[in-house]
Design a protein around this motif. Sequence first.
Motif, PDB file in Angstrom:
ATOM      1  N   ALA A 173       0.828  -1.213   0.000  1.00 23.18           N
ATOM      2  CA  ALA A 173       0.000   0.000   0.000  1.00 23.18           C
ATOM      3  C   ALA A 173       0.863   1.265   0.000  1.00 23.18           C
ATOM      4  O   ALA A 173       0.548   2.242  -0.689  1.00 23.18           O
ATOM      5  N   TRP A 174       2.008   1.255   0.703  1.00 30.49           N
ATOM      6  CA  TRP A 174       2.838   2.470   0.790  1.00 30.49           C
ATOM      7  C   TRP A 174       3.460   2.860  -0.556  1.00 30.49           C
ATOM      8  O   TRP A 174       3.786   4.012  -0.780  1.00 30.49           O
ATOM      9  N   GLU A 175       3.576   1.857  -1.461  1.00 31.20           N
ATOM     10  CA  GLU A 175       4.241   2.151  -2.741  1.00 31.20           C
ATOM     11  C   GLU A 175       3.418   3.123  -3.605  1.00 31.20           C
ATOM     12  O   GLU A 175       3.973   3.877  -4.396  1.00 31.20           O
ATOM     13  N   ILE A 176       2.083   3.079  -3.436  1.00 32.15           N
ATOM     14  CA  ILE A 176       1.243   3.927  -4.307  1.00 32.15           C
ATOM     15  C   ILE A 176       1.522   5.410  -4.029  1.00 32.15           C
ATOM     16  O   ILE A 176       1.888   6.141  -4.952  1.00 32.15           O
ATOM     17  N   PRO A 177       1.397   5.869  -2.748  1.00 35.57           N
ATOM     18  CA  PRO A 177       1.745   7.294  -2.540  1.00 35.57           C
ATOM     19  C   PRO A 177       3.232   7.572  -2.765  1.00 35.57           C
ATOM     20  O   PRO A 177       3.603   8.645  -3.268  1.00 35.57           O
ATOM     21  N   PHE A 178       4.093   6.593  -2.488  1.00 34.88           N
ATOM     22  CA  PHE A 178       5.539   6.818  -2.649  1.00 34.88           C
ATOM     23  C   PHE A 178       5.864   7.136  -4.117  1.00 34.88           C
ATOM     24  O   PHE A 178       6.442   8.174  -4.442  1.00 34.88           O
ATOM     25  N   TYR A 179       5.432   6.238  -5.034  1.00 36.52           N
ATOM     26  CA  TYR A 179       5.700   6.491  -6.456  1.00 36.52           C
ATOM     27  C   TYR A 179       4.808   7.628  -6.974  1.00 36.52           C
ATOM     28  O   TYR A 179       5.209   8.404  -7.837  1.00 36.52           O
ATOM     29  N   GLY A 180       3.580   7.681  -6.442  1.00 35.79           N
ATOM     30  CA  GLY A 180       2.640   8.715  -6.886  1.00 35.79           C
ATOM     31  C   GLY A 180       3.211  10.109  -6.656  1.00 35.79           C
ATOM     32  O   GLY A 180       3.189  10.962  -7.553  1.00 35.79           O
ATOM     33  N   ILE A 181       3.766  10.344  -5.460  1.00 36.21           N
ATOM     34  CA  ILE A 181       4.303  11.680  -5.144  1.00 36.21           C
ATOM     35  C   ILE A 181       5.580  11.921  -5.958  1.00 36.21           C
ATOM     36  O   ILE A 181       5.774  12.988  -6.532  1.00 36.21           O
ATOM     37  N   GLY A 182       6.419  10.892  -6.061  1.00 33.40           N
ATOM     38  CA  GLY A 182       7.651  11.011  -6.857  1.00 33.40           C
ATOM     39  C   GLY A 182       7.331  11.428  -8.287  1.00 33.40           C
ATOM     40  O   GLY A 182       7.977  12.309  -8.865  1.00 33.40           O
ATOM     41  N   LEU A 183       6.284  10.814  -8.835  1.00 32.59           N
ATOM     42  CA  LEU A 183       5.963  11.120 -10.236  1.00 32.59           C
ATOM     43  C   LEU A 183       5.261  12.465 -10.393  1.00 32.59           C
ATOM     44  O   LEU A 183       5.336  13.079 -11.459  1.00 32.59           O
ATOM     45  N   LYS A 184       4.619  12.936  -9.332  1.00 34.66           N
ATOM     46  CA  LYS A 184       4.070  14.310  -9.376  1.00 34.66           C
ATOM     47  C   LYS A 184       5.238  15.302  -9.446  1.00 34.66           C
ATOM     48  O   LYS A 184       5.172  16.323 -10.125  1.00 34.66           O
ATOM     49  N   ILE A 185       6.333  14.971  -8.743  1.00 38.70           N
ATOM     50  CA  ILE A 185       7.525  15.838  -8.815  1.00 38.70           C
ATOM     51  C   ILE A 185       8.080  15.795 -10.247  1.00 38.70           C
ATOM     52  O   ILE A 185       8.440  16.808 -10.833  1.00 38.70           O
ATOM     53  N   TYR A 186       8.121  14.578 -10.813  1.00 38.97           N
ATOM     54  CA  TYR A 186       8.584  14.389 -12.208  1.00 38.97           C
ATOM     55  C   TYR A 186       7.737  15.255 -13.155  1.00 38.97           C
ATOM     56  O   TYR A 186       8.263  15.960 -14.008  1.00 38.97           O
ATOM     57  N   ASP A 187       6.401  15.220 -12.951  1.00 43.04           N
ATOM     58  CA  ASP A 187       5.489  16.048 -13.776  1.00 43.04           C
ATOM     59  C   ASP A 187       5.846  17.523 -13.622  1.00 43.04           C
ATOM     60  O   ASP A 187       5.933  18.256 -14.605  1.00 43.04           O
ATOM     61  N   ALA A 188       6.046  17.913 -12.351  1.00 46.12           N
ATOM     62  CA  ALA A 188       6.294  19.339 -12.085  1.00 46.12           C
ATOM     63  C   ALA A 188       7.607  19.771 -12.732  1.00 46.12           C
ATOM     64  O   ALA A 188       7.696  20.859 -13.298  1.00 46.12           O
ATOM     65  N   LEU A 189       8.624  18.896 -12.682  1.00 47.28           N
ATOM     66  CA  LEU A 189       9.924  19.250 -13.259  1.00 47.28           C
ATOM     67  C   LEU A 189       9.830  19.421 -14.777  1.00 47.28           C
ATOM     68  O   LEU A 189      10.595  20.173 -15.372  1.00 47.28           O
ATOM     69  N   SER A 190       8.881  18.702 -15.391  1.00 48.40           N
ATOM     70  CA  SER A 190       8.798  18.792 -16.857  1.00 48.40           C
ATOM     71  C   SER A 190       8.156  20.112 -17.292  1.00 48.40           C
ATOM     72  O   SER A 190       8.265  20.498 -18.462  1.00 48.40           O
ATOM     73  N   GLY A 191       7.487  20.793 -16.362  1.00 50.76           N
ATOM     74  CA  GLY A 191       6.950  22.126 -16.631  1.00 50.76           C
ATOM     75  C   GLY A 191       6.107  22.168 -17.889  1.00 50.76           C
ATOM     76  O   GLY A 191       5.211  21.340 -18.072  1.00 50.76           O
ATOM     77  N   LYS A 192       6.456  23.097 -18.786  1.00 49.87           N
ATOM     78  CA  LYS A 192       5.641  23.301 -19.993  1.00 49.87           C
ATOM     79  C   LYS A 192       5.754  22.141 -20.966  1.00 49.87           C
ATOM     80  O   LYS A 192       4.913  21.951 -21.829  1.00 49.87           O
ATOM     81  N   SER A 193       6.847  21.351 -20.850  1.00 45.20           N
ATOM     82  CA  SER A 193       6.996  20.249 -21.805  1.00 45.20           C
ATOM     83  C   SER A 193       6.463  18.927 -21.237  1.00 45.20           C
ATOM     84  O   SER A 193       6.988  17.861 -21.529  1.00 45.20           O
TER      85      SER A 193
END
Length: 528
Positions: free
Chosen positions: A107-127
Amino acid sequence: MNRKATLNQIGAHNRPWDVVVIGGGATGLGCAVDAASRGYSTLLLEQSDFAKATSSRSTKLSHGGVRYLQQGNIALVLEALKERGRMLHNAPHLVRRQSFVIPAYAAWEIPFYGIGLKIYDALSGKSSFGASRMLGKQTVRQMLPTAVQSLANSALSGGVEYFDGQFDDARYCVALAQTLHDQGGAALNYTRVLRLLKRNGVVSGVVAHDELNGTEFEVEAKVVLNATGIFTDEVRHLDEPQAAPIVTVSQGSHFVLPSSFLPGSHALMVPKTADGRVLFAIPWHGAVVVGTTDDEVPHAQMEPRPLAEETAFLKHHIGLYFGRLPKDEEVLSAWSGQRPLVRKQGAKGTAALSREHTVVVSPSRLVSVAGGKWTTYRRMAEDTVDIAAKLVGLPERSSATAALRLHGWSEAAAADGSADHALSIYGSDQVAIDALSAQHRELSERIHPRLPYTVAEVVWAARHEMAMTVDDVLARRTRALFLEARAAIEAASTVAAILARELGRNPGWEDEQVAGFRSLAKGYVFES
Ligand SMILES: Cc1cc2nc3c(=O)[nH]c(=O)nc-3n(C[C@H](O)[C@H](O)[C@H](O)COP(=O)(O)OP(=O)(O)OC[C@H]3O[C@@H](n4cnc5c(N)ncnc54)[C@H](O)[C@@H]3O)c2cc1C
């Protein structure tokens, strides 16, 4: 882009080239396009075919690298995400958005990867390539249906979907070579640099060997760039025999499976296997690519073969994630590549080595660029040409490649990255290949019943893409060898006959080509 015309172009160039690049992989072609598009006269020499070494053997991800985010290398991820956006923008016919699903078993993996990938999304910015989202168990089962039966999924608790880029690496190199040509530069395959010319201790050109006609010739250059990947230190030793090595070689292998192992359009991403590796299974040209591994090897090889431990790792994980082991004949192709990684004292294992690049200038002004990733090739090229131009006093001009459309760029591909015409990979050249097919019934026929490629594509490759051998056509102009090695072997004689006709070769050449290709391609056929 034609070899005879390029040889004439080189012969007619009766002054030193501003820039000579050694190496026709992603890095060298990227450097040559960068230099030529700044208006510098540019020549690239490749000892074999474009992308023959590492650049046709990647996992084919244009990505920021979720793994590098895990390692905390934010600067690399940021830079790569920016470049990922540029690759899609500048070559929409070769790069597409791909959905990846990470299954979670706790169960902990979902928020763990979920939050990590939200950071990934944020880093990609406009692209951004699309927003990531957390998934319930049922949704993961729908997205990765075959994984349901597997051992690993018995404990499935949900997952995360995110987006990255996928591309055709060898075709991207062909497009770079064509872009160089379009920019007034020249790229010649099958031309090996044997020695460096020096004047007053400064590199002033190269001595090259035409591997096809056996002649040796000299070219003068204001600056020589060494972009030879896993062979970087060999070329540096032509300059300084005692130079300390800067590159470490690490091997990775892939299996290609029928799409029945992963039907649908989503890719599987396993961020951490039991032994701590990252594993992908990605739909590609109607099949599924599974990989990869990361093992340091002692020697650079042009045609590396999967090691026993690599095939054992791949088979085991296919069994674990898809519920059954592939039969030998279901492994459609098995191929390996070697990464040129920048050496670092004290690093434990090559997976821990940075994918950042380095540019080294020798006392005699040989400029070597090494490391990096496919995704960052353009940025590596920009840095290298900046340094080289300043070094030798070329007129100061900024790089123009951030928004330079590559050969084949088309409105249709830019509007819809999912174009499904079999020839959409050619972008704007598709129209001309369609027209060629329409000229004669034979030209629209396939080269093999199990391969999607036509006679017209082979003719096109010979006439306009500098394909000189059966291997060039079956491994890098089409991707037959990488997608289905047994069918590629069976298609070799058809391709050899078409090439012989197009290139004006005799029947002896045809037989040699078929025998040579069959022996090479056997290495891609998996036999347990
Ligand atoms: C298994 C694997 C998976 C990977 N997956 C990804 C991925 O998914 N995404 C990503 O971004 N990166 C990935 N990479 C990394 C990426 O593929 C490499 O960083 C990139 O292809 C290196 O390109 P290059 O041009 O430096 O080297 P190469 O492609 O090896 O080109 C060097 C060229 O120099 C030529 N050469 C050498 N000596 C001479 C000479 N004397 N004269 C003339 N020519 C010479 C060689 O023939 C060769 O063609 C992966 C790498 C591997 C091995």
